[in-house]
Scaffold this motif. Structure first.
Motif, PDB file in Angstrom:
ATOM      1  N   LYS A  82       0.833  -1.211   0.000  1.00 48.69           N
ATOM      2  CA  LYS A  82       0.000   0.000   0.000  1.00 48.69           C
ATOM      3  C   LYS A  82       0.866   1.258   0.000  1.00 48.69           C
ATOM      4  N   LEU A  83       2.051   1.203   0.619  1.00 51.53           N
ATOM      5  CA  LEU A  83       2.936   2.367   0.587  1.00 51.53           C
ATOM      6  C   LEU A  83       3.501   2.560  -0.814  1.00 51.53           C
ATOM      7  N   LEU A  84       3.853   1.493  -1.488  1.00 54.12           N
ATOM      8  CA  LEU A  84       4.356   1.602  -2.855  1.00 54.12           C
ATOM      9  C   LEU A  84       3.307   2.266  -3.746  1.00 54.12           C
ATOM     10  N   ASP A  99      -1.910   5.393   6.530  1.00 59.87           N
ATOM     11  CA  ASP A  99      -1.395   4.963   7.833  1.00 59.87           C
ATOM     12  C   ASP A  99      -0.429   3.831   7.563  1.00 59.87           C
ATOM     13  N   VAL A 100       0.788   3.965   8.075  1.00 53.39           N
ATOM     14  CA  VAL A 100       1.843   3.013   7.762  1.00 53.39           C
ATOM     15  C   VAL A 100       2.773   2.862   8.967  1.00 53.39           C
ATOM     16  N   ARG A 101       3.419   1.695   9.046  1.00 57.03           N
ATOM     17  CA  ARG A 101       4.364   1.445  10.145  1.00 57.03           C
ATOM     18  C   ARG A 101       5.803   1.565   9.646  1.00 57.03           C
ATOM     19  N   HIS A 150       6.548   1.599  14.524  1.00 58.75           N
ATOM     20  CA  HIS A 150       5.680   2.671  15.002  1.00 58.75           C
ATOM     21  C   HIS A 150       4.720   3.055  13.885  1.00 58.75           C
ATOM     22  N   TRP A 151       3.470   3.288  14.286  1.00 59.69           N
ATOM     23  CA  TRP A 151       2.443   3.710  13.342  1.00 59.69           C
ATOM     24  C   TRP A 151       2.548   5.214  13.094  1.00 59.69           C
ATOM     25  N   TYR A 152       2.395   5.607  11.818  1.00 56.08           N
ATOM     26  CA  TYR A 152       2.373   7.021  11.450  1.00 56.08           C
ATOM     27  C   TYR A 152       1.233   7.280  10.482  1.00 56.08           C
ATOM     28  N   HIS A 153       0.607   8.433  10.660  1.00 51.19           N
ATOM     29  CA  HIS A 153      -0.370   8.933   9.694  1.00 51.19           C
ATOM     30  C   HIS A 153       0.410   9.908   8.818  1.00 51.19           C
ATOM     31  N   VAL A 154       0.436   9.645   7.511  1.00 49.87           N
ATOM     32  CA  VAL A 154       1.221  10.439   6.576  1.00 49.87           C
ATOM     33  C   VAL A 154       0.278  11.184   5.642  1.00 49.87           C
TER      34      VAL A 154
END
Length: 190
Positions: free
Chosen positions: A63-65, A83-85, A94-98
């Motif tokens: 999903k990040l790609l 939302d990605v770790r 760690h979870w981050y909202h980007v």
């Protein structure tokens, strides 16, 4: 960048970043993300050169790609989120909202620089998991209560009907039937 603006950016609850798409690298990030993940700016720049999958949770890599490809081809200023770790140097994720958007384009309107911010959402994800677990427990309890009630009534009602049909009617028995009807109505309304 002025010292004043730099200090303001570094105390913000979110980390701000920019990426130079033409050079395929991160070119600015505030200290928050670097400190939380315990990487230097140089290490983060190196990860941004097609090595970012090294610090992404395996379940989030696809999903990040898609997110990165989409961000790098977007000519609008639409803000995209994910939302990605990210893996810290310690190995902990760690979870981050980007949030990301196109900041600059070339003469042909192709994005050349994107940017946005990241904010740690570990606590949010922890609370979501606890809430989901509590909901599952409540559902299980309610399911068990309904099953228990159905089991009991399947045993009790035939006996009470048999007693009633054979003429055993006392005041208590009639009250018991009213009570069972009330319970049945309450359960049926849930």
């Amino acid at each position: 960048m002025s010292l004043f603006i730099s200090k303001l950016l570094n105390i913000a609850p979110a980390s701000i970043y920019t990426t130079d798409i033409t050079q395929n690298k991160l070119d600015f990030v505030t200290d928050g993300l670097l400190e939380e993940l315990d990487y230097s700016m140089e290490e983060m720049v190196e990860f941004s050169k097609n090595k970012y999958m090294e610090i992404i949770h395996p379940e989030d890599s696809e999903k990040l790609l898609d997110f990165v490809v989409n961000a790098r081809s977007s000519i609008t200023e639409e803000v995209k989120t994910i939302d990605v770790r990210f893996r810290a140097k310690s190995g902990q994720f760690h979870w981050y909202h980007v949030l990301n958007t196109t900041l600059e384009t070339d003469e042909e309107n192709n994005p050349t620089r994107t940017g946005g911010w990241t904010i740690n959402i570990d606590r949010k994800k922890e609370l979501e998991a606890q809430l989901n677990a509590a909901i599952e427990q409540i559902d299980a309890l309610m399911s068990n209560q309904v099953e228990t009630y159905n089991h009991l009534t399947s045993k009790i009602l035939p006996l009470m009907n048999e007693l009633f049909s054979q003429g055993y009617s006392s005041g208590y028995f009639k009250e018991d039937l009213k009570y069972l009807e009330l319970i049945t109505q309450k359960l049926a309304s849930k």
